[in-house]
Design an enzyme around this catalytic site. Structure first.
Site, PDB file in Angstrom:
ATOM      1  N   HIS A 156     -27.045  -8.996  27.006  1.00 50.47           N
ATOM      2  CA  HIS A 156     -27.014  -9.638  28.319  1.00 50.47           C
ATOM      3  C   HIS A 156     -26.457  -8.648  29.326  1.00 50.47           C
ATOM      4  O   HIS A 156     -25.923  -7.592  28.966  1.00 50.47           O
ATOM      5  CB  HIS A 156     -26.193 -10.936  28.305  1.00 50.47           C
ATOM      6  CG  HIS A 156     -24.752 -10.744  27.938  1.00 50.47           C
ATOM      7  ND1 HIS A 156     -23.814 -10.200  28.786  1.00 50.47           N
ATOM      8  CD2 HIS A 156     -24.072 -11.020  26.785  1.00 50.47           C
ATOM      9  CE1 HIS A 156     -22.631 -10.151  28.206  1.00 50.47           C
ATOM     10  NE2 HIS A 156     -22.757 -10.638  26.972  1.00 50.47           N
ATOM     11  N   ASP A 274     -19.940 -18.598   7.727  1.00 50.88           N
ATOM     12  CA  ASP A 274     -19.119 -17.703   6.921  1.00 50.88           C
ATOM     13  C   ASP A 274     -17.644 -18.024   7.158  1.00 50.88           C
ATOM     14  O   ASP A 274     -17.106 -17.787   8.232  1.00 50.88           O
ATOM     15  CB  ASP A 274     -19.416 -16.252   7.306  1.00 50.88           C
ATOM     16  CG  ASP A 274     -18.934 -15.264   6.252  1.00 50.88           C
ATOM     17  OD1 ASP A 274     -17.733 -15.298   5.919  1.00 50.88           O
ATOM     18  OD2 ASP A 274     -19.762 -14.466   5.775  1.00 50.88           O
ATOM     19  N   SER A 289     -20.967  -9.623  21.672  1.00 50.62           N
ATOM     20  CA  SER A 289     -22.296  -9.584  22.291  1.00 50.62           C
ATOM     21  C   SER A 289     -23.005  -8.297  21.907  1.00 50.62           C
ATOM     22  O   SER A 289     -22.454  -7.206  22.054  1.00 50.62           O
ATOM     23  CB  SER A 289     -22.179  -9.662  23.806  1.00 50.62           C
ATOM     24  OG  SER A 289     -21.686 -10.915  24.215  1.00 50.62           O
TER      25      SER A 289
END
Length: 332
Positions: A156, A274, A289
């Protein structure tokens, strides 16, 4: 007649070159998949982030007061010189010799021209302005194509500001601040001085660019990739760092796949299953990210956003959309 033939040949080559993509990649090709933390620096111009008075000879000076500049403005010219970095600003101030000089600054998209007089103190010049000239953040390197020297990261945009130049650096995770109620967690990392790439694009699909000779592929795995129509619901992994520079693999479950025909974000919705990642980091945190999403040992996308209400729920971008902004075309 020979000259005409040469001209026609040149025109065919020239127009042919205009149609050539930056890089073609097929599903048989492998790319390096990372997951390592990186520092991202974008040089976005000299922005005023505050003002202060300068006390000299028992008098308080505020050079900025009469010229009209305020917090949030960007200085683009000073004393006739283009200003892109704080070093440019200091150089222009030194050249002023403390005399009134012209200043041009940008507020939103409108330019303003005025004059300002630096204050001379101890052979140094000041405008009474707090400034910043770059944006620095921590993200994750997604992939690297060695043959084309192209990388993709973050998934992003890091900022909507225009930038003059940018770099990515190696980084090590020092600690994880776990998410709290309605507040995202965060990676705390140390960014080294080892530059591993330059930034070419900062778009809504991520921060992309070219690697340097220092980019290290020794610890990266080479994988094929999936296009968005090949991804399935169910088991997958994210690769990321939560301790030092050690890339680890954590299990996720893809719960939804958006049908997207044009470049967009949040195409992949997933949940962290997890328990090790949940125990150590609380789920997905800021700085993850760009973490590669891998399914069936193939790269499919990158982590982009996390749910503030539940940090085990998150989103990812399809890999193809990251490719687009660097001119990478998937071919048969």
């Amino acid at each position: 007649m020979k000259k005409i033939s040469i001209l026609i040949t040149f025109l065919i080559i020239f127009f042919g070159l205009l149609k050539v993509k930056a890089y073609d990649i097929s599903k048989n090709d492998k790319l390096y998949v990372s997951g390592e933390s990186i520092g991202i620096k974008l040089n976005c111009g000299v922005e005023v982030v505050g003002t202060y008075g300068i006390k000299y000879n028992n008098k308080l000076y505020k050079p900025w007061e009469d010229c009209g500049i305020i917090e949030g403005d960007k200085i683009i010219k000073l004393n006739g010189n283009n200003i892109e970095t704080s070093q440019d600003l200091l150089k222009s101030l030194k050249q002023s010799n403390g005399k009134k000089i012209d200043i041009t600054y940008l507020r939103n998209t409108k330019e303003y021209n005025s004059y300002i007089t630096p204050v001379s103190k101890n052979n140094e010049y000041s405008l009474g302005l707090y400034i910043k000239d770059s944006i620095l953040g921590v993200g994750t390197l997604t992939y690297y194509i060695k043959e084309a020297n192209i990388y993709g990261s973050l998934g992003h945009q890091i900022t909507s500001d225009n930038f003059y130049s940018g770099e990515i650096y190696e980084a090590k995770v020092d600690s994880i601040i776990k998410p709290q109620r309605n507040q995202a967690g965060e990676k705390k990392a140390t960014i080294s001085g080892n530059k591993i790439g330059t930034v070419v694009e900062n778009t809504n699909t991520g921060v992309h660019g070219n690697g340097t000779s220092r980019i290290n592929t020794d610890d990266m795995e080479q994988l094929n990739f999936k296009t968005r129509d090949e991804i399935s619901l169910g088991e997958a992994e994210i690769w990321t760092c939560i301790d030092g520079d050690n890339v680890e693999k954590f299990s996720i479950n893809i719960t939804s796949l958006a049908k997207q025909n044009t470049k967009d974000i949040k195409g992949i919705t997933f949940e962290v299953v997890d328990q090790d990642l949940i125990n150590r980091a609380g789920g997905i945190v800021q700085g993850m990210s760009g973490s590669p999403i891998v399914q069936d040992n193939k790269l499919v996308g990158a982590v982009t956003h996390v749910s503030i209400k539940d940090p085990t729920l998150a989103y990812g971008i399809y890999l193809e959309w990251m490719f687009l902004d660097m001119g990478i075309e998937v071919v048969e």
